[in-house]
Design a protein around this motif. Structure first.
Motif, PDB file in Angstrom:
ATOM      1  N   THR A   1     155.555 -99.226  70.902  1.00 19.21           N
ATOM      2  CA  THR A   1     155.198 -98.975  72.292  1.00 19.21           C
ATOM      3  C   THR A   1     154.971-100.308  72.984  1.00 19.21           C
ATOM      4  N   TYR A   2     154.747-100.246  74.295  1.00 16.88           N
ATOM      5  CA  TYR A   2     154.371-101.442  75.038  1.00 16.88           C
ATOM      6  C   TYR A   2     153.170-101.093  75.921  1.00 16.88           C
ATOM      7  N   ALA A   3     152.380-102.078  76.245  1.00 21.94           N
ATOM      8  CA  ALA A   3     151.179-101.818  77.038  1.00 21.94           C
ATOM      9  C   ALA A   3     150.777-103.067  77.793  1.00 21.94           C
ATOM     10  N   ARG A   4     150.270-102.851  79.018  1.00 21.82           N
ATOM     11  CA  ARG A   4     149.751-103.974  79.799  1.00 21.82           C
ATOM     12  C   ARG A   4     148.352-104.365  79.341  1.00 21.82           C
TER      13      ARG A   4
ATOM     14  N   ALA B   1     140.873-108.705  67.095  1.00 25.27           N
ATOM     15  CA  ALA B   1     140.292-109.358  65.921  1.00 25.27           C
ATOM     16  C   ALA B   1     140.565-110.855  65.952  1.00 25.27           C
ATOM     17  N   GLU B   2     141.714-111.237  66.499  1.00 21.95           N
ATOM     18  CA  GLU B   2     142.085-112.657  66.580  1.00 21.95           C
ATOM     19  C   GLU B   2     143.167-112.804  67.636  1.00 21.95           C
ATOM     20  N   GLY B   3     143.158-113.904  68.348  1.00 22.69           N
ATOM     21  CA  GLY B   3     144.165-114.145  69.359  1.00 22.69           C
ATOM     22  C   GLY B   3     143.746-113.608  70.722  1.00 22.69           C
ATOM     23  N   GLU B   4     144.677-113.631  71.698  1.00 22.62           N
ATOM     24  CA  GLU B   4     144.393-113.195  73.062  1.00 22.62           C
ATOM     25  C   GLU B   4     145.411-112.161  73.502  1.00 22.62           C
ATOM     26  N   TRP B   5     144.940-111.239  74.378  1.00 25.55           N
ATOM     27  CA  TRP B   5     145.850-110.248  74.951  1.00 25.55           C
ATOM     28  C   TRP B   5     146.601-110.875  76.129  1.00 25.55           C
ATOM     29  N   TRP B   6     147.823-110.447  76.381  1.00 25.43           N
ATOM     30  CA  TRP B   6     148.622-111.023  77.460  1.00 25.43           C
ATOM     31  C   TRP B   6     148.153-110.492  78.829  1.00 25.43           C
ATOM     32  N   PRO B   7     148.407-111.262  79.883  1.00 29.80           N
ATOM     33  CA  PRO B   7     148.058-110.803  81.242  1.00 29.80           C
ATOM     34  C   PRO B   7     148.852-109.554  81.614  1.00 29.80           C
ATOM     35  N   ALA B   8     148.329-108.764  82.535  1.00 26.64           N
ATOM     36  CA  ALA B   8     148.988-107.521  82.942  1.00 26.64           C
ATOM     37  C   ALA B   8     150.352-107.782  83.563  1.00 26.64           C
ATOM     38  N   ASP B   9     150.530-108.941  84.206  1.00 27.91           N
ATOM     39  CA  ASP B   9     151.806-109.264  84.853  1.00 27.91           C
ATOM     40  C   ASP B   9     152.635-110.253  84.028  1.00 27.91           C
ATOM     41  N   TYR B  10     152.412-110.297  82.721  1.00 29.29           N
ATOM     42  CA  TYR B  10     153.089-111.276  81.860  1.00 29.29           C
ATOM     43  C   TYR B  10     154.610-111.095  81.929  1.00 29.29           C
ATOM     44  N   ALA B  11     155.341-112.229  82.007  1.00 27.77           N
ATOM     45  CA  ALA B  11     156.802-112.170  82.125  1.00 27.77           C
ATOM     46  C   ALA B  11     157.489-113.226  81.264  1.00 27.77           C
ATOM     47  N   GLY B  12     156.785-113.755  80.244  1.00 25.05           N
ATOM     48  CA  GLY B  12     157.380-114.793  79.404  1.00 25.05           C
ATOM     49  C   GLY B  12     158.149-114.220  78.220  1.00 25.05           C
ATOM     50  N   GLU B  13     158.195-115.014  77.114  1.00 25.64           N
ATOM     51  CA  GLU B  13     158.905-114.547  75.931  1.00 25.64           C
ATOM     52  C   GLU B  13     158.231-113.289  75.377  1.00 25.64           C
TER      53      GLU B  13
END
Length: 848
Positions: A585-588, A597-609
């Motif tokens: 699935t995909y999600a904003r 648990a580790e790392g960061e969630w992407w921005p809601a308007d993310y458009a990179g790789e």
């Protein structure tokens, strides 16, 4: 050299002459070895029978020489032409949907399998009535033929000849399925089979954009010598983005074979537990036997027999008896596949013909010999050390101290060899190591518990009751039964308690807590054009319910950090992620039932790789770290995403959880369907029936899964597995009972002397019976308390650390454990001592 051969020849003659008198004193020894060896031989022989059948009957089980599977799409013209180069091709399509009665009064989830005219390429589908498949599936006007599993007739209260609606098409049931040759290779299904033609499936309208569908292309080679490996290599080279799963007939059902192997390894360890518990019985039996031969050993030493000859005499006897016990166990193991086949025919591919599985029998035989030598060697060492004069004077070997060091070293080497064999023959060596380490710790702990029980009895205050005072004294006196009872029953009962608590907690989750937390329904294959109207209908039917919708795709992991997953060394517990296709699935935003648990969630308007979020536990098992790349194939397109974060996922909630969640830009423009769940804690069974009926009627192509129905299926499977595991654990308990009986037999002569002296001093039979009953009751209760503590600890670890489920103590398990312990110890104890109480005093007093 000549002297050694002479001593061996003399020892052999004496040993054989003594055995002419029968096996008295060796029956429990024999039973312990036969039981443990038979359990290991039977488990591994049955496992070998199943895996061999999967390999030897692979073409029939696969219904082809090779199988190419595609998810959510069919082959292109080029891909189909490639497959047809190698021989005849048969296509089948699998999916889940709802079958409903024409009047809308009832419906049921079904596993649809749509086949073409060429099916099956190998084997034969048998139906009732037994007519050609093409006739049974032939349409009559706009009504299509279908074969169903008998379970569907029972579930919907219908019969052959009745009509059902599936999707937008009408089907007439023309018969029931008696045997489906490739059912096992298609995998386990939660619903009854519904077999029809591919033309009928197209007419139903169930195959749409994003539908969860599996298309299997099976090939019958034109050239029988064609190499499946060469075709696989060519397919991966020429169609790198196809994303198909390829399987040859020698691996017709890899998931089943792997699960059978894992389950058999677990049962082998349980059987090894029974054998090791039986090893304590071997030691007791050998000690009792040598004690009964005390005067013979003393006589041999007095007439000049070297200690080595005495040891060889009884080592030969022990080896011969152990060989007989092992032979009996191997016979049981050899016939086990035939017995099992009579129960599993039609469920698992296992032949009823008699076949030997040498590896399984050899493994069991080696285990039997190692256990025999490991536990029999110390009593022999005691017999070697004790002088003849002491043997004439003393009751037995209890006061002889430690055995000579070579005997202790031999025991350690035998136990080490047994542990090494168990570990290196196991696929999951870490689990086998932990299991054996826990068993060794259990032995040490049980000896400590026995010491503490004896110490508590020794320091207990004076008791007025003569019978109870005698019972407490028997617990801590030299040669007491305390170590034997705690050792024999402790391990067996601990294993039973652990398994009972695991089973009870699983059922409690499935039938109690889990349904309360789980959604009421899963809705699958919701088309984008239907989402809004579907939402309105469901919210109208369940105004207080919570409807959650997510986009749903299917994809297969192809590479990790650019390396083919087939070449990545993955621990067994993580392989399921890479096997077959996974829901994607995909999600904003971060899902509400997850946490980072580790790392960061992407921005809601993310458009990179493309980025991906991975569930933490599965990601760690695969050896992934933040920044790694994962390549998945979705709808014939390879997509590489970078790992952005790990999530903690609560799988046990049965909410919509995914191993992988991608950033929204990853699948921009990709066709897909939607998945939804409905959570309504106030919905009654009637409300759920109304929702199920209304959604199925208004949206015939949407698959509705009632969670409680799925839980019932899983609960049934858990029950079947628990029965098999409990049966294996019962073997360990039987071994414990045999060990306890052997311990009683080993101490019978000392108890006879005690009983005779007490009766001479005025004790009555009733008082002695009360004393023995109190003794066995105290020992049984102490052992049961230990079993509850240790078994509860094991169950807690398995449930909370391995299964990630809550663990609760179950009082009914505690009560039943105590009852079993008391019945076994008191029953066997009194049965063993009843004869002692009737002994005449004079013959015994003359020997003192």
């Amino acid at each position: 050299m000549t002297g050694s051969l002479t001593r061996l020849s003399v020892a052999l003659r004496i040993a054989l002459r003594e055995l002419r008198g029968g096996l008295k004193g060796f029956y429990i020894f024999l039973a312990c070895i036969a039981l443990g060896t038979g359990a290991i031989a039977a488990v591994n022989s049955v496992s070998g029978a199943i895996t061999n059948a999967i390999s030897s009957e692979g073409r029939t089980l696969l219904a082809g020489d090779m199988r190419f599977e595609l998810d959510n799409r069919e082959t292109t013209a080029e891909e189909r032409a490639f497959l047809e180069r190698f021989g005849d091709v048969s296509v089948s399509t699998n999916l889940r949907s709802m079958a409903r009665l024409a009047d809308g009064s009832d419906q049921s989830l079904v596993e649809i399998k749509a086949v073409d005219q060429a099916y099956p390429l190998y084997g034969r589908l048998t139906a009732e009535p037994d007519r050609p498949l093409n006739e049974l599936l032939a349409p009559e006007g706009d009504v299509y033929g279908a074969l169903v599993a008998p379970l569907l007739l029972e579930r919907m209260n219908i019969k052959v000849g009745d009509d059902l609606l599936v999707g937008n098409a009408r089907f007439r049931i023309t018969g029931t399925i008696a045997n489906e040759p490739d059912a096992i290779s298609d995998g386990f299904g939660f619903a009854p089979r519904f077999l029809t033609s591919r033309d009928a499936l197209r007419a139903s309208g169930l195959i749409a954009t994003g539908s969860l569908v599996e298309h299997a292309y099976k090939i019958r080679f034109e050239n029988p010598d064609q190499s499946a490996a060469a075709i696989r290599t060519e397919a991966e080279r020429d169609f790198p983005a196809a994303g198909w799963s390829i399987r040859a007939s020698d691996r017709a059902a890899p998931a089943l074979a792997e699960n059978v192997e894992r389950f058999s390894q677990f049962l082998t360890l349980v059987g090894l537990t029974a054998l090791i518990v039986g090893g304590v019985g071997v030691a007791n039996a050998v000690r009792a036997f040598l004690d009964s031969k005390r005067t013979v050993i003393a006589t041999l030493k007095c007439v000049g027999a070297p200690a080595s000859v005495v040891v060889m005499v009884y080592l030969i006897q022990i080896t011969l008896v152990a060989t007989l016990g092992i032979a009996l166990g191997l016979v049981l193991g050899a016939i086990a596949p035939m017995i099992t086949a009579s129960y599993l025919q039609g469920v698992l591919p296992i032949s009823t013909e008699f076949t030997l599985y040498p590896r399984a029998l050899l493994l069991a035989g080696i285990f039997g010999l190692l256990v025999t030598f490991a536990f029999a060697i110390l009593p022999l060492g005691h017999a070697r050390r004790v002088p003849a004069t002491a043997l004439f004077r003393e009751q037995g070997f209890e006061e002889s101290g430690l055995a000579p060091w070579p005997y202790i070293v031999t025991m350690v080497l035998a136990l080490g060899a047994m542990a090494a064999l168990a570990i290196f023959t196991s696929e999951q060596q870490r689990i086998a190591t932990i299991f054996l380490a826990a068993m060794a710790a259990g032995f040490v702990l049980l000896r400590l518990v026995a010491y503490l029980i004896a110490l508590a009895a020794k320091r207990s205050p004076r008791i007025n009751s003569a019978a109870l005072r005698l019972a407490v004294g028997n617990i801590h006196r030299p040669g007491a039964l305390t170590p034997a009872v705690t050792l024999s029953l402790g391990l067996g009962l601990s294993l039973l308690v652990a398994l009972a608590l695991i089973d009870g907690n699983l059922r409690r989750e499935l039938t109690g807590n889990l349904p309360e937390r789980a959604p009421n329904f899963f809705f699958v294959d919701i088309q984008g054009s239907e989402v809004e109207r579907f939402r309105q209908v469901v919210e109208g039917l369940s105004p207080k319910g919570k409807l959650i919708e997510v986009p749903m795709l299917r994809g297969r992991v192809l590479e990790l950090n650019g390396i083919d997953v087939a070449k990545v060394d993955v621990p067994p517990e993580g392989r399921w992620v890479l096997r077959g296709d996974r829901g994607l699935t995909y999600a904003r935003n971060l899902p509400e039932n997850s946490s980072l648990a580790e790392g960061e969630w992407w921005p809601a308007d993310y458009a990179g790789e493309p980025l991906v979020s991975f569930s933490e536990e599965e990601g760690r098992e695969l050896g992934l770290k933040i920044g790694d790349t994962i390549t998945v194939n979705v709808l014939g397109r390879n997509i590489t995403a970078r790992l952005a974060n790990f999530r903690k996922v609560q799988w046990e909630s049965l909410s919509m959880n995914f191993v992988m969640i991608f950033s929204p830009n990853t699948f921009a423009g990709a066709p897909h369907a939607w998945l939804a769940t409905l959570i309504d804690g106030e919905a009654t069974a009637g409300d759920e029936a109304t929702i199920l009926r209304s959604v199925t009627q208004q949206f015939p192509t949407i698959t509705t899964v009632r969670v409680k129905d799925a839980i019932e299926v899983v609960d049934k499977l858990v029950g079947q597995l628990a029965t098999a595991i409990r049966a294996a654990a019962a073997i360990a308990l039987i071994a414990s009972v045999l060990v306890l009986s052997g311990a009683l037999a080993a101490g019978n002569r000392a108890r006879t002397h005690d009983a005779v002296i007490l009766k001479t001093l005025g004790a009555t039979r009733a008082m002695l019976i009360r004393a023995f009953t109190y003794e066995y009751m105290l020992l049984g209760t102490a052992t049961a308390v230990f079993a509850l503590a240790s078994g509860g600890g094991i169950a807690w670890f398995v449930l909370t650390r391995i299964m990630k489920l809550p663990s609760a103590f179950l009082p009914d398990v505690a009560v039943s454990t105590i009852v079993i312990a008391l019945v076994v110890t008191i029953g066997i104890g009194l049965a063993g001592t009843w004869r002692i109480l009737g002994q005449k005093a004079a013959p015994v007093l003359r020997e003192l």
